[in-house]
Design an enzyme around this catalytic site. Sequence first.
Site, PDB file in Angstrom:
ATOM      1  N   ASP A  20       5.590 -65.255 -33.104  1.00 44.23           N
ATOM      2  CA  ASP A  20       4.627 -66.015 -34.351  1.00 44.23           C
ATOM      3  C   ASP A  20       4.004 -66.290 -33.796  1.00 44.23           C
ATOM      4  O   ASP A  20       3.062 -67.011 -35.091  1.00 44.23           O
ATOM      5  CB  ASP A  20       6.019 -67.415 -34.964  1.00 44.23           C
ATOM      6  CG  ASP A  20       7.421 -66.597 -35.968  1.00 44.23           C
ATOM      7  OD1 ASP A  20       7.645 -65.102 -35.831  1.00 44.23           O
ATOM      8  OD2 ASP A  20       8.386 -67.317 -35.960  1.00 44.23           O
ATOM      9  N   HIS A  41       9.645 -68.150 -33.632  1.00 47.35           N
ATOM     10  CA  HIS A  41       9.658 -67.213 -32.311  1.00 47.35           C
ATOM     11  C   HIS A  41       8.488 -67.263 -31.513  1.00 47.35           C
ATOM     12  O   HIS A  41       7.316 -67.669 -32.312  1.00 47.35           O
ATOM     13  CB  HIS A  41      10.077 -65.863 -33.296  1.00 47.35           C
ATOM     14  CG  HIS A  41      10.621 -65.649 -34.089  1.00 47.35           C
ATOM     15  ND1 HIS A  41      10.591 -66.179 -35.427  1.00 47.35           N
ATOM     16  CD2 HIS A  41      12.087 -65.322 -33.883  1.00 47.35           C
ATOM     17  CE1 HIS A  41      12.147 -65.739 -36.226  1.00 47.35           C
ATOM     18  NE2 HIS A  41      12.819 -65.025 -35.533  1.00 47.35           N
TER      19      HIS A  41
HETATM   20  C1  XLS Z   1      16.305 -62.865 -39.761  1.00 51.87           C
HETATM   21  C2  XLS Z   1      17.102 -64.352 -39.100  1.00 51.87           C
HETATM   22  C3  XLS Z   1      15.837 -65.069 -38.149  1.00 51.87           C
HETATM   23  C4  XLS Z   1      16.286 -66.164 -37.803  1.00 51.87           C
HETATM   24  C5  XLS Z   1      15.155 -66.008 -36.351  1.00 51.87           C
HETATM   25  O1  XLS Z   1      17.444 -62.014 -40.493  1.00 51.87           O
HETATM   26  O2  XLS Z   1      17.482 -64.932 -39.896  1.00 51.87           O
HETATM   27  O3  XLS Z   1      14.620 -65.338 -38.954  1.00 51.87           O
HETATM   28  O4  XLS Z   1      16.538 -67.103 -38.228  1.00 51.87           O
HETATM   29  O5  XLS Z   1      15.322 -64.903 -35.084  1.00 51.87           O
END
Ligand code: XLS
Length: 428
Positions: free
Chosen positions: A92, A89
Amino acid sequence: MNRKFFTCEKAQYRWYNPNEIIMGKEMKDHLKFAVSYWHTLCSEGADMFGRGVLDKSFGGKDPIDIYKCKVDALMELMNILSIDYFCFHDADIAPEGKTLKETNYNLDVISDYMQEQMSKNGKKLLWGTANCFNHPRYMHGAGTSPYVDVYAYAAAQIKKALEVTVKLGGNGYVFWGGREGYETLLNTDMALELDNMARLLHMAVDYGRKIGFKGDFYIEPKPKEPTKHQYDFDSSTVAGFLQKYDLTKDFKLNIEANHATLAGHTFEHELTVARINGLFGSIDANTGDSLLGWDTDQFPTNVYDTTMCMLEVLRAGGFTNGGLNFDAKARRGSCALDDIVDSYVAGIDAFALGLKNAVKIIEDGRIDEFKNNRYSSWNTSLGLSIRNDSETLESLAKYAEENADVMKSIGSGRQEYLENTINDILFK
Ligand code: XLS
Ligand code: CA
Ligand code: CA
């Protein structure tokens, strides 16, 4: 970059052998493993009842340095594990600035550094995404916010995340619904929210294609958490949404195992729904806990699950732009950095074994043969005539009247025989 964060030099696998040829393709291309940036380089093990237990600043001295150190740790880990891909993301990979401009500047600085390290280490981006759920501005949603300024901010974030994804050569861009859902209809205009979400996705496609993004956009279904009603509930719901809003040309699904469980489905159910709708794209490989009703994001080690998953992946023709992203974290009590290596090894070996098992099931042929026989009446002249849309209710009623003993044509589903056959194939 000579920092050394992990004790292990090279992961030892029991089942994973990247260059082993399976069904004419290298194992690494069947599996396309990816590291999830957020769990691996960011999450420190905090939960609702306790703070972090593992420092993830990786020795960095100031915010920018910390995020550069995360890149170094990522490269070291990927080299240890022999993994080629990662996913992130926007939030991150770079520290948030005081303004959008400053945040975007930070993203430029870190993505420059990342690009350099990726080319030095031969690493690739599987997909990028924007975190439009953590900041308080998104408390009522992002693409489905009742507030147009929030919507515009989300658009700006997505624009930048797409640019960074393209810059780093990513072949995927994910939308996970985050806060796109609602708690009560008393304050929610569902029709407007869904229309607006679709508009945002169209804008993302237009901009992405304009700046040279050639890969797949994905929606990641999830039924609940954080909101009570998430709009992207499961694969079926998302397929309907994409069809309604004319988005199937550019979008596929990113299926997460733990989200399938939360939706009351099996992982393979969700993958099958994606495949039969032409939406099979990528996978977030993890598992939930059968005794808990929330999103635990654990590393997958259940070999039956990985086998059924890989069977579906093979049936879908394998990954093209997608792959297996470990959206998973070590348990809070696994509080050493080396536990990260061990947990990836566990997940990777479980999937490598799952792949080998899936191939065995296909090569054995008994499961497919049973299924084909079960539907063989659809290849008789009547079956084919129905499938060619040549029958009517009247013609079928006439056939049924003349065909007195329907019960004669029905066979056993033989579920237990099939389950035992799977064990016979896997453990002989
Ligand atoms: C949350 C999601 C997230 C997505 C990406 O539950 O799994 O991590 O994979 O935003
Ligand atoms: Ca996920
Ligand atoms: Ca999850």
